[in-house]
Design a protein around this motif. Structure first.
Motif, PDB file in Angstrom:
ATOM      1  N   ARG A  96       0.836  -1.202   0.000  1.00 34.37           N
ATOM      2  CA  ARG A  96       0.000   0.000   0.000  1.00 34.37           C
ATOM      3  C   ARG A  96       0.874   1.257   0.000  1.00 34.37           C
ATOM      4  O   ARG A  96       1.706   1.426   0.879  1.00 34.37           O
ATOM      5  CB  ARG A  96      -0.891   0.017   1.247  1.00 34.37           C
ATOM      6  N   ARG A  97       0.663   2.125  -0.991  1.00 33.22           N
ATOM      7  CA  ARG A  97       1.357   3.407  -0.986  1.00 33.22           C
ATOM      8  C   ARG A  97       0.366   4.468  -0.547  1.00 33.22           C
ATOM      9  O   ARG A  97      -0.734   4.532  -1.030  1.00 33.22           O
ATOM     10  CB  ARG A  97       1.897   3.742  -2.384  1.00 33.22           C
ATOM     11  N   LEU A  98       0.796   5.272   0.391  1.00 33.85           N
ATOM     12  CA  LEU A  98      -0.097   6.305   0.909  1.00 33.85           C
ATOM     13  C   LEU A  98       0.118   7.606   0.137  1.00 33.85           C
ATOM     14  O   LEU A  98       1.092   7.740  -0.601  1.00 33.85           O
ATOM     15  CB  LEU A  98       0.142   6.462   2.414  1.00 33.85           C
ATOM     16  N   SER A  99      -0.792   8.580   0.329  1.00 30.47           N
ATOM     17  CA  SER A  99      -0.734   9.753  -0.554  1.00 30.47           C
ATOM     18  C   SER A  99       0.319  10.793  -0.184  1.00 30.47           C
ATOM     19  O   SER A  99       0.568  11.704  -0.965  1.00 30.47           O
ATOM     20  CB  SER A  99      -2.112  10.383  -0.687  1.00 30.47           C
ATOM     21  N   PHE A 100       0.950  10.677   0.984  1.00 26.78           N
ATOM     22  CA  PHE A 100       2.021  11.626   1.292  1.00 26.78           C
ATOM     23  C   PHE A 100       3.347  11.114   0.710  1.00 26.78           C
ATOM     24  O   PHE A 100       3.498   9.922   0.428  1.00 26.78           O
ATOM     25  CB  PHE A 100       2.131  11.858   2.799  1.00 26.78           C
TER      26      PHE A 100
END
Ligand SMILES: [Zn+2]
Ligand SMILES: [Zn+2]
Length: 238
Positions: A69-73
């Motif tokens: 999972r890549r987060l938006s920050f």
């Protein structure tokens, strides 16, 4: 004189170090003894390049969570590991009204930045907001106090009227990973978005565990024109 002062302080603040019980010296505002403060584990290399989690293998660059999972920050940096004395201190700071802990805790964060750098491109600091009613009950927002401390140290403006929490939800620790993302979905809103157009923002909070809160805040800020969100937190949950 010192003995007299200590006696007087013992009468006013009868408890010792909140962690080990040892008698505290004159500076009781810090709540913990020097040995306990020194036991806090600061995050060192290697740490996950995305979420700041402490890694234990020299050849690793990112953690297992960030492979799925890549987060938006852009990234998160945390100063210390959320355990032992740091966990206890954060609890006192957040839920027991120990506002004076902003100084030793803020110092851990600024010392970390001084050592590792990373605020050169920052235009503004934005603290993760709490719901207004909650802030009124607790009398302060711990993330805001930490953001002010960092802002003063590095001469960076702190914007408190840009990101708002428009809905209250139960605390994140009550939920599992997926539920945490759902729990904060839609609870933040952006105000005065013209202030953050093209800005590189340092989003400050006390704790990052799954990153769900920081992710949701970042989505809102990026959606309102910010160019980049970097997250900086006092503690990283393992
Ligand atoms: Zn102690
Ligand atoms: Zn990671």
């Amino acid at each position: 004189m010192k003995t007299f002062l200590n006696g007087l302080l013992d009468a006013i603040f009868p408890s010792g170090c909140r962690y080990c019980g040892k008698k505290l010296g004159l500076n009781r505002e810090v709540c913990f003894c020097e040995t306990c403060w020194k036991s806090i584990r600061i995050i060192k290399e290697p740490a996950c390049v995305y979420c700041g989690k402490q890694l234990f293998n020299e050849n690793e660059h990112f953690c297992g969570d960030c492979t799925v999972r890549r987060l938006s920050f852009t990234d998160n940096r945390s100063a210390g590991i959320y355990e032992g004395v740091l966990k206890e201190a954060l609890h006192e700071f957040k839920y027991k009204g120990k506002r004076s802990l902003v100084s030793p805790l803020g110092k851990i964060m600024t010392a970390y930045i001084s050592k590792t750098g990373g605020v050169e491109d920052i235009d503004f600091i934005v603290p993760v907001p709490v719901f207004e009613k909650k802030k009124a009950d607790r009398e302060y927002n711990q993330a805001e106090l930490l953001a002010d401390y960092i802002g003063r140290s590095f001469k960076l403006p702190v914007l408190k009227d840009v990101l708002l929490r428009v809905d209250d939800t139960p605390p994140q620790y009550k939920f599992g990973v997926e539920e945490r993302f759902k729990n904060v979905n839609g609870v933040f809103a952006v105000n005065n978005s013209s202030k953050i157009k093209w800005a590189c923002i340092l989003l400050v909070d006390d704790l990052l565990t799954t990153g769900a809160t920081a992710d949701e805040c970042s989505k809102m800020l990026l959606g309102s024109g910010a160019s980049q969100i970097r997250v900086f937190t006092l503690a990283r949950g393992l």
